[in-house]
Design an enzyme around this catalytic site. Structure first.
Site, PDB file in Angstrom:
ATOM      1  N   ASP A 164      44.403  30.304  46.860  1.00  0.00           N
ATOM      2  CA  ASP A 164      43.387  29.917  46.065  1.00  0.00           C
ATOM      3  C   ASP A 164      43.428  30.147  44.582  1.00  0.00           C
ATOM      4  O   ASP A 164      43.975  31.198  44.248  1.00  0.00           O
ATOM      5  CB  ASP A 164      42.001  30.700  46.239  1.00  0.00           C
ATOM      6  N   GLU A 198      39.314  24.712  45.478  1.00  0.00           N
ATOM      7  CA  GLU A 198      40.394  24.948  44.841  1.00  0.00           C
ATOM      8  C   GLU A 198      41.134  25.851  46.032  1.00  0.00           C
ATOM      9  O   GLU A 198      41.969  26.493  45.618  1.00  0.00           O
ATOM     10  CB  GLU A 198      40.275  25.801  43.670  1.00  0.00           C
TER      11      GLU A 198
END
Length: 409
Positions: free
Chosen positions: A203, A246
């Site tokens: 991430d 993301e």
């Protein structure tokens, strides 16, 4: 949430339709946030949401002016909306006998106006709503309802397109659903031929700050650049997917835990070495990594969950680092297949009931999601009306709003 057998079957069909889109508990995305911003501006209301309802809650994929990311389904205006085949309009909730005593009316956020449009699949299942909400009574004209309906159709079109897409348009990585399907096949093959396989979840750190500081165009450049950097370092046999806003995942066939850690470190270093153009000059980005190795009988959801647990450990211990899940697959790994079912936690001789959503189910136990674990006893009966299912069980694990249970013999 008691219902007749026929209604329980209809609800299960609705949940099956919702599960196909794989949208629950995914990060916020601009495609949906844009819709709620338009609702606020066009209708001049303080709040707007794109809402999906599972067995026990309403969950907001996008929200404007709303603090919580979810609420109990039993008090949700949207729960009534999905039962209708037309928009639900409430001009003054305090004067409406259906809602006057609702906690969302008598307490924060003190709702008065509500306009909800069902998010309906092509098969006719209402999986959620597009809502406009206000704290003062107001009317809504047919033109405004038509605008809301058009925007609700755009939400559904976005979901349908995602079902068809195998790759993410921005990054070129496998789309979330496609990654899970391809990874499940690769994992089954690995188990059949008894070779190692590992998973990496990573991430981008503080990605919201990047968007807020440098703008969404710069954020998109970070996502696409990071994906390109990772693909250059991965083998053709590796699977690379974007599974959230993301968040990315990598499945590594013929790779054990230690080797996977080495791959993750290479990816981490390469991402940190990138440079991007921002409003105040060049900037960098970092990422946090979680690594897990597959168990002989594990499935892809359990493997992703184990990698995700390690990823969150990396974030909690400082970010821009790699953490290996040393304990193997989490407690939920042995709890059977992935499902989405409306359930009830029944105790106190049947006098107390707490709604839940059953996420995994096997002959030995289940994984449940609840609004809060407060008040849930160690032993209770799990009921799934749609399946005419009822089993005594005991809590094996609590984590946040999740409960894993083992069924009594």
């Amino acid at each position: 949430m008691e219902m007749s057998a026929s209604n329980a079957q209809c609800e299960q069909k609705r949940l099956d339709a919702l599960a196909r889109y794989d949208i629950l508990d995914t990060p916020r995305e601009e495609a949906f946030d844009r819709i709620t911003r338009l609702v606020r501006r066009i209708l001049k209301v303080p709040m707007a949401t794109v809402t999906f309802l599972d067995g026990h809650r309403q969950w907001f994929k996008a929200r404007e002016g709303v603090a919580n990311c979810e609420d109990e389904r039993r008090i949700a205006f949207c729960d009534m909306t999905i039962r209708e085949n037309a928009p639900l309009i409430v001009t003054d909730a305090s004067a409406d006998p259906r809602f006057a005593s609702n906690p969302l009316v008598t307490g924060a956020p003190h709702l008065r106006f509500y306009a909800g449009i069902p998010l309906r699949t092509s098969e006719g299942q209402n999986i959620g709503t597009l809502c406009a909400l206000g704290t003062a009574p107001r009317a809504i004209d047919p033109g405004e309802i038509a605008i809301l309906s058009d925007l609700a159709s755009i939400v559904m079109n976005e979901l349908e397109l995602r079902l068809l897409a195998s790759t993410d348009g921005l990054t070129g990585a496998l789309a979330r659903r496609a990654f899970r399907e391809e990874a499940a096949r690769a994992l089954a093959l690995a188990q059949r031929h008894r070779h190692e396989v590992s998973c990496i979840a990573f991430d981008l750190d503080h990605f919201k700050t990047i968007n807020d500081t440098h703008g969404h165009a710069a954020g998109d450049a970070v996502l696409s650049g990071t994906a390109a950097t990772c693909r250059n370092l991965l083998r053709q046999s590796d699977l690379f997917g974007r599974i959230g806003g993301e968040e990315f995942a990598v499945l590594l066939p013929h790779t054990g835990r230690d080797a996977a850690l080495g791959v993750a470190e290479k990816l981490r270093e390469a991402i940190a070495a990138q440079r991007f153009d921002g409003t105040d000059g060049p900037f960098t980005a970092t990422a946090s990594f979680g690594i897990a190795a597959a168990a002989p009988s594990g499935d892809i959801d359990a493997l992703l969950r184990a990698a995700d647990e390690a990823l969150y450990a990396a974030k909690e211990t400082g970010r821009n680092r790699c953490v290996v899940n040393q304990t193997g697959l989490s407690a939920g790994a042995s709890l059977g297949r992935r499902v989405l079912k409306a359930g009830s936690i029944v105790f106190n001789g049947g006098k107390s009931v707490i709604d839940c959503t059953v996420r995994r189910l096997s002959e030995q136990g289940a994984s449940l999601a609840v609004t809060s674990t407060a008040g849930v006893p160690e032993r209770f009966k799990l009921a799934i009306e749609a399946d005419a299912f009822s089993r005594a069980c005991q809590i094996a694990r609590k984590a946040g709003t999740e409960i894993d249970v083992q069924f009594a013999a």
